[in-house]
Design a protein around this motif. Structure first.
Motif, PDB file in Angstrom:
ATOM      1  N   LEU A  21      83.836  20.932 -59.491  1.00 38.17           N
ATOM      2  CA  LEU A  21      82.687  21.395 -58.714  1.00 38.17           C
ATOM      3  C   LEU A  21      83.074  22.558 -57.802  1.00 38.17           C
ATOM      4  CD1 LEU A  21      80.951  18.032 -57.705  1.00 38.17           C
ATOM      5  CD2 LEU A  21      80.101  19.754 -59.313  1.00 38.17           C
ATOM      6  N   GLU A  22      84.203  22.420 -57.117  1.00 39.22           N
ATOM      7  CA  GLU A  22      84.661  23.488 -56.227  1.00 39.22           C
ATOM      8  C   GLU A  22      84.964  24.761 -57.017  1.00 39.22           C
ATOM      9  OE1 GLU A  22      85.784  25.592 -52.852  1.00 39.22           O
ATOM     10  OE2 GLU A  22      84.763  23.650 -52.989  1.00 39.22           O
ATOM     11  N   SER A  23      85.540  24.603 -58.193  1.00 37.56           N
ATOM     12  CA  SER A  23      85.887  25.769 -59.010  1.00 37.56           C
ATOM     13  C   SER A  23      84.660  26.541 -59.450  1.00 37.56           C
ATOM     14  CB  SER A  23      86.686  25.320 -60.247  1.00 37.56           C
ATOM     15  OG  SER A  23      87.924  24.739 -59.869  1.00 37.56           O
ATOM     16  N   GLY A  24      83.513  25.869 -59.485  1.00 38.38           N
ATOM     17  CA  GLY A  24      82.280  26.527 -59.898  1.00 38.38           C
ATOM     18  C   GLY A  24      81.543  27.224 -58.779  1.00 38.38           C
ATOM     19  N   ARG A  25      81.999  27.095 -57.549  1.00 36.41           N
ATOM     20  CA  ARG A  25      81.341  27.741 -56.414  1.00 36.41           C
ATOM     21  C   ARG A  25      81.699  29.218 -56.352  1.00 36.41           C
ATOM     22  NH1 ARG A  25      80.879  24.120 -51.079  1.00 36.41           N
ATOM     23  NH2 ARG A  25      80.747  26.248 -50.246  1.00 36.41           N
ATOM     24  N   PRO A  26      80.744  30.075 -55.970  1.00 39.47           N
ATOM     25  CA  PRO A  26      81.073  31.503 -55.831  1.00 39.47           C
ATOM     26  C   PRO A  26      82.080  31.758 -54.709  1.00 39.47           C
ATOM     27  CG  PRO A  26      78.848  31.052 -55.029  1.00 39.47           C
ATOM     28  CD  PRO A  26      79.317  29.812 -55.727  1.00 39.47           C
TER      29      PRO A  26
END
Length: 265
Positions: A21-26
């Motif tokens: 999830l964190e990796s998908g944040r801009p």
């Protein structure tokens, strides 16, 4: 496949989901291209329990993001690094390592077998010399580590991420004593730290929704990590999650007073 993991190993699947999830944040604090694959491979573990684990994930999301970034920075540049209870993190594959760096991943055989299967399916290639060491950390893990090529006379970066809370105090002290005995001068270590006696809203909320996960917690060194390290020849420092959140550009949460200890031998 994930249902074959031991209980402690199963928690690594949930943490992988939070890293995905964190990796998908801009505005992500790190990028873990393998976290999603680990979570999807093991998600069958959570069938029928999605709501409870979603609640636990919401509690721990910032903690995991900050922790991952902090520990990424801590191990960066290490020429000999040992990840105790390495779990499903892919630091050997996703971080930049200096030439000749060696990373030893120590964890339960079932956890490492699951990890190897997923990494092979992803065609992952380590960016360093990576060695998996399948052993229970309550057993003679030091001998297994040396047999795998670990050099005791070489300064080592030790990381015990998300580990000590699952150990009793005796087990935690025995583990850290073993680390100390084979740590050359210049070695470094880091793990989570929560000052004893401080009210920690994160842990309280986690216990409310955590079920099987928090039932496994045994306390480790409680709030005595820095004192234990200082008494055994290490020079410790501490930092809080709130301080790091601000450093990383995130609004700190009020529910936690926890943080991390780092120490140099």
């Amino acid at each position: 496949m994930g249902e074959e993991l031991p209980p402690v190993g199963r928690t690594a699947v949930g943490v992988a989901g939070l890293r995905a999830l964190e990796s998908g944040r801009p505005d992500r604090l790190f990028e873990d291209p393998y976290a999603g694959a680990f979570f999807h491979a093991g998600r069958a573990i959570f069938e029928g329990e999605q709501e409870r684990h979603r609640g636990l994930g919401m509690v721990f999301a910032q903690q995991v993001a900050v922790r991952t970034r902090f520990f990424d920075d801590f191990v960066s540049g290490g020429h000999q690094t040992v990840l105790l209870a390495a779990g499903l993190d892919a630091r050997a594959f996703r971080l930049d390592w200096p030439d000749g760096a060696r990373v030893f991943e120590v964890d339960l055989p079932d956890v490492l077998a699951f990890k190897e299967t997923v990494l092979a399916e992803q065609g992952a290639r380590p960016r360093c010399e990576r060695t998996a060491v399948p052993v229970d950390l309550r057993d003679d893990w030091g001998a297994a580590l040396r047999n795998a090529g670990f050099a005791p006379k070489r300064p080592t970066v030790w990381l015990a991420e998300g580990l000590l809370v699952y150990l009793s105090r005796d087990e935690a002290e025995r583990l850290l004593t073993g680390v100390t005995e084979i740590s050359a001068p210049g070695s470094r270590i880091s793990f989570e730290h929560r000052p004893d006696g401080e009210r920690d809203g994160l842990l309280e909320r986690a216990r409310e929704v955590g079920g099987e996960v928090t039932a496994l917690w045994r306390g480790g060194l409680a709030g005595d990590g820095p004192e234990w390290l200082a008494a055994h020849g290490w020079q410790p420092e501490t930092v809080t999650v709130a301080e790091l959140a601000v450093r990383y550009g995130r609004e700190p949460l009020d529910i936690t007073r926890g943080g991390f200890v780092t120490a140099t031998r």
